[in-house]
Structure formats: C-alpha cells, structure tokens
Motif scaffolding. Sequence first.
Motif, PDB file in Angstrom:
ATOM      1  N   UNK A 435      54.468  34.892  58.388  1.00 55.78           N
ATOM      2  CA  UNK A 435      55.915  35.068  58.232  1.00 55.78           C
ATOM      3  C   UNK A 435      56.337  34.732  56.806  1.00 55.78           C
ATOM      4  N   UNK A 436      55.742  33.698  56.209  1.00 55.42           N
ATOM      5  CA  UNK A 436      56.117  33.313  54.849  1.00 55.42           C
ATOM      6  C   UNK A 436      55.866  34.439  53.846  1.00 55.42           C
ATOM      7  N   UNK A 437      54.900  35.269  54.107  1.00 55.18           N
ATOM      8  CA  UNK A 437      54.624  36.384  53.195  1.00 55.18           C
ATOM      9  C   UNK A 437      55.763  37.398  53.193  1.00 55.18           C
ATOM     10  N   UNK A 461      53.534  28.267  48.914  1.00 54.76           N
ATOM     11  CA  UNK A 461      54.591  29.155  48.438  1.00 54.76           C
ATOM     12  C   UNK A 461      54.091  30.177  47.418  1.00 54.76           C
ATOM     13  N   UNK A 462      52.873  30.017  46.935  1.00 52.77           N
ATOM     14  CA  UNK A 462      52.321  31.010  46.017  1.00 52.77           C
ATOM     15  C   UNK A 462      52.139  32.362  46.701  1.00 52.77           C
ATOM     16  N   UNK A 463      52.081  32.351  48.046  1.00 52.38           N
ATOM     17  CA  UNK A 463      51.938  33.604  48.794  1.00 52.38           C
ATOM     18  C   UNK A 463      53.272  34.283  49.065  1.00 52.38           C
ATOM     19  N   UNK A 464      54.379  33.647  48.672  1.00 53.39           N
ATOM     20  CA  UNK A 464      55.679  34.277  48.862  1.00 53.39           C
ATOM     21  C   UNK A 464      55.786  35.545  48.026  1.00 53.39           C
ATOM     22  N   UNK A 465      56.608  36.478  48.478  1.00 48.67           N
ATOM     23  CA  UNK A 465      56.823  37.698  47.704  1.00 48.67           C
ATOM     24  C   UNK A 465      57.718  37.406  46.501  1.00 48.67           C
ATOM     25  N   UNK A 466      57.692  38.283  45.538  1.00 44.20           N
ATOM     26  CA  UNK A 466      58.527  38.127  44.353  1.00 44.20           C
ATOM     27  C   UNK A 466      60.010  38.101  44.756  1.00 44.20           C
ATOM     28  N   UNK A 467      60.734  37.159  44.192  1.00 38.86           N
ATOM     29  CA  UNK A 467      62.154  37.041  44.469  1.00 38.86           C
ATOM     30  C   UNK A 467      62.490  36.163  45.657  1.00 38.86           C
ATOM     31  N   UNK A 468      61.490  35.747  46.428  1.00 39.32           N
ATOM     32  CA  UNK A 468      61.757  34.853  47.558  1.00 39.32           C
ATOM     33  C   UNK A 468      62.290  33.515  47.042  1.00 39.32           C
ATOM     34  N   UNK A 493      54.576  27.288  36.909  1.00 41.47           N
ATOM     35  CA  UNK A 493      54.967  28.427  36.090  1.00 41.47           C
ATOM     36  C   UNK A 493      55.345  29.660  36.881  1.00 41.47           C
ATOM     37  N   UNK A 494      55.079  29.649  38.176  1.00 39.94           N
ATOM     38  CA  UNK A 494      55.394  30.811  39.012  1.00 39.94           C
ATOM     39  C   UNK A 494      56.831  30.790  39.545  1.00 39.94           C
ATOM     40  N   UNK A 495      57.559  29.717  39.242  1.00 41.91           N
ATOM     41  CA  UNK A 495      58.899  29.581  39.816  1.00 41.91           C
ATOM     42  C   UNK A 495      59.907  29.197  38.741  1.00 41.91           C
ATOM     43  N   UNK A 496      61.111  29.713  38.893  1.00 41.93           N
ATOM     44  CA  UNK A 496      62.235  29.226  38.113  1.00 41.93           C
ATOM     45  C   UNK A 496      63.204  28.541  39.082  1.00 41.93           C
ATOM     46  N   UNK A 497      63.860  27.495  38.627  1.00 41.31           N
ATOM     47  CA  UNK A 497      64.620  26.648  39.535  1.00 41.31           C
ATOM     48  C   UNK A 497      66.091  26.579  39.150  1.00 41.31           C
TER      49      UNK A 497
END
Length: 536
Positions: A435-437, A461-468, A493-497
């Motif tokens: 579901x997280x994907x 959370x690295x498996x989340x889709x872009x923009x999640x 580096x994969x996330x902006x907060x």
Amino acid sequence: MNASLKSKTPTQGGTGRSRPTEASAKPQSNRRPLGITGRPTIPSRPSGPIARPPSNRFQLSTTTVSRQPALTSRPSKTAIASRKPVPGNARDRLAPGSRGVKRKSETPQPAFSDDDGSSSASDSDSDSDASTRKRAKSSISSADTHVTSRRNLVANGAAETAKLIHSRTLTASKLLYKPAMIVEDSVAAKVGLQYPSACGKEYFELKVLKRQSDDEYKPMDDIEETIRIICHHYLPERVKRTIKPGRHEIVTGPYETVYSKGLLRAKNEGDVEKYIDIIEDFNIMLKALVEDGSIQHELRSRATLPLDWFERIHNQIYSRTVSLHVESLKQYETGTDDVYGELLPSLVNKIINVTQLSHDHIFVDLGSGVGNIVLQTALQVGCESWGIEQMPNPCKAAELQKAEFAARTKLWGLSTGKVNLINGSFFDCLEIDEVLKRADVVLVNNQVFSAATNDNLLAKFLDLKEGAKVVSLKPFVPRDHRITKTNMNSMYGMFRTEVHEYFDNSVSWVAYGGEYHVAIKDSSLLRKFGQENGMG
C-alpha cells in the motif's frame, strides 16, 4: 522490532440508544408544524461546511461550527423533472401556521422492540459497567479551507435499516441517568429522531445524568446538536429561510432555528410533550425532503464535508464504541514506542488541507490506534484510507468504530472512502508495504519514537512514489541538512521538508501547540545536485 505509533483523533458526543417501533409512536393526525413562517414548497428551479483544554489525554471537548459557505450548483432540467412531488400529507405538514394546541390527553409511550437493528451486545450493557463509561471530547472545529476535486457525497445503494447502536442503549443505567422531564410513573419519555436518509430513525430516552459530568454521554445534547447540523448542512436555502427564528427571538449562533429555540424553551419549562412535538415536527419536515429528493440534490451540490459536520457524526460513533472502553486504552508500557496519544480532528483537518488530500488519493496512518484518523479521512475527504495498529486494545476499539461507522454514515445518507484497518506491526506487514508504494499521504505520530525507529521508517519511505507526502510530529530529515558530496548517498537527500504550526488543543497529551512536519519524496534534489557538480 515491533513499533507502532498511535496517532488518534478522539471525538466526542454521541447517540446510541435503541428505538421504539414507529407503530407505537404518538398520534399526529391533527398536529401542525412548529411555527414555520413560510411554506417551503418545491420551486421549479431550486438553488443549488468549545473547546477547552482536555482535562485528560482521552477527553475531547464539544465542537462548535465551521462557517465555510456551502458550494452550490444549478441542477439540470433533467434532474428537476425527475424530482418526485411531495406527498399531499407531507405538504400539509409543512404548511405555515402556529403550533397546534398542546395535547391534554395522556401520551402513550412507544414500546421498544428487539428487532430494530440495534446492537444486541450494546443493549445488554449492565448498570454496573455503565458507570465506568467515559466520553472523549473533540477539539474546536476549524474552517475547512481545502476544496478537493468533486466527489459524490450521496450514499449509493438502496435504503436499508442501519444496524447501529441506538442512544437508548447508552442511557439504560439507572445508576447514571434519571428522566429529564417526568412523565407517568417517573418513566423517561422516548422519542425517535429522523436522519437525512431513508434508513429509519434512531431512538432516544429523554434522560439526564444524576450527577453533573463532562465525561458522560448526554442524550438530549446529542439530539439538539444533531438537529442543528442537519438544518445547517442538509436543508435547501428555501427551507432554511422558513425555519429561522422570529425577529423577536434572541439568536446566539448561526445554526439557530425554530427547532433549536423551541427545544431549549421546552426543556427549560420542563414540558416533555412540547419537546417531543418539536422533534416530531422536525421529523415530518425532514422526511418529506428525503422523499422528494431535495436532500440528495443538496448533497450533490457540495464538494466537501466541513469539519463540524464530520465531528458530529464521529462524536456519535465514538461515544457508542470507544468511550465505553476508554480505560483499556491507558494500558500500555510507558517509555516505549507503543504509547497511546491522539491527534485531534482540528489538526487532522489542517493536515488534510496542507497535503491537499483528495478523494482519489490513498491515505495511510502508521500506528492508527482506534482508527479515528482513518475514519476522518474516509468520511471527510472520501479517499481510500488505511490504518495499521499493533496494540490489542486500540485494535478492538477500532473494529467497533468501523462497524458503527458503516451503519451511521448510511443513516446520515453519506458515501465514504474504503476503510481498511490492520492489526499488526508496520515493520512486518507485507500488505502495508504494498500500500505504501501507492500512497499519496502517510501519517505517523512519531512523537515518542526513538531515533532508530525513525531511521527504520525513513528507509521504508524510500519506496514511496515521487511526490508522496509523509506527515510527522518529529522531522525525519534534520532541519540543517544540506546535500553535499560527502552525504549525497544519505536517505535524507531524497526528501524535502516543510514545517507547519499547530495550535492549542490539537493533540491529546498536551494543551499547548507545536510543530508538525511534511516530508515530500523528491529525488530531483539529488539529480540537480549531481548535474550542478558535474556528477552526471
């Protein structure tokens, strides 16, 4: 590791009693409706979302109103033509005029039947265990400012009797309750309340608490608040104009109607027959609007479910389920990741707006506790909502809420998103991994999580889709983090907060405000850094 965070949204107030049969209701042949100033006939072209700091972490306060104007749209000619006329007797009930003369004869009290669809387990509640019930209260309502894409608020499918827990079940205890207005043999009066659907009525006893308490369920408050919400959010403007208080009346709020004023006056006078007459007048008016399609038409003109509307429904659900077992929620081991705490509805409403959660999105609550937030997003937004919780007592309460949620939303005539509640650890559940994907918004109340637990979650959370978007109370990415050549392989580096503020009475464990964080999956940050530094 078996970590599961508990983010919850307590709600208050309720309904929850069994009901008498309609055949046993009082005769109404000569009664006229309650001082309606104009006749709400159907035009050819109709037009067209108190709190105080909780005394403990499980209490929520009575909600007030959200003042966002309703969205309206003009119906098509086909829709107007398909509207069924109001039956003659229903129209007569809506005719203007003064109240009928107060009935002097004895008022027969309806007998309760056992086949009214109420929960048998709840009806068997004893006086002794009823004395332990507590009602959690919800936070003050805030304006719903996020307008989602169009969703259909009207419940699908044929009308059926909702198998809900009636209010009379909650007030069965003679230790806690006494008749509010004495009738024959000191027996509490009974009344059925119509809802904006064809699912029948909910049945109440007119009782008050023997000892004043803010923690226990109050059936007459439930009736009065429910009528206010229905009048404000379901009725067409042409009908609202006819039930406004007269010019001589003192109006204390935007939801005041002849019904709310009349109920207050009857209660102050101790006039039980007048109180019941007003409810029956309301029932007649509302049933006619359901039968002629006006209520469904009004719902189709809306795109959002305001917070106060959601809270009224969930307050009823919560009071009939979780409030009966609130003491069991305190049974957890302090100092661990498994600690119970709730995000209140006003904060969840802010999160819905900030993340722009829509009915075509997927929402996941990691550590969903009793399921409050899952139910709020499924009803208020209409999205597919998932929750996973590993603590056994909250899971049991969540299942009770889910069953009552399904019945009560039908009673209110509303559609919802799909609700999925899982008992387990979010670190070991393959179904949640899948579901997280697909998820658009993930919520995790990591207020008490260890650094190791947060890092393990971030890896998932690295498996989340872009923009999640991941919403949390503690940040997953340090505020001072900047991508450099030495840390460019870091998960950060994969996330902006983004950092957002929440105000007082937004969470169950403290009365003051704080911050919450939204981490957005955005791998373009690393690509941009690499391009700017000649690294591909």
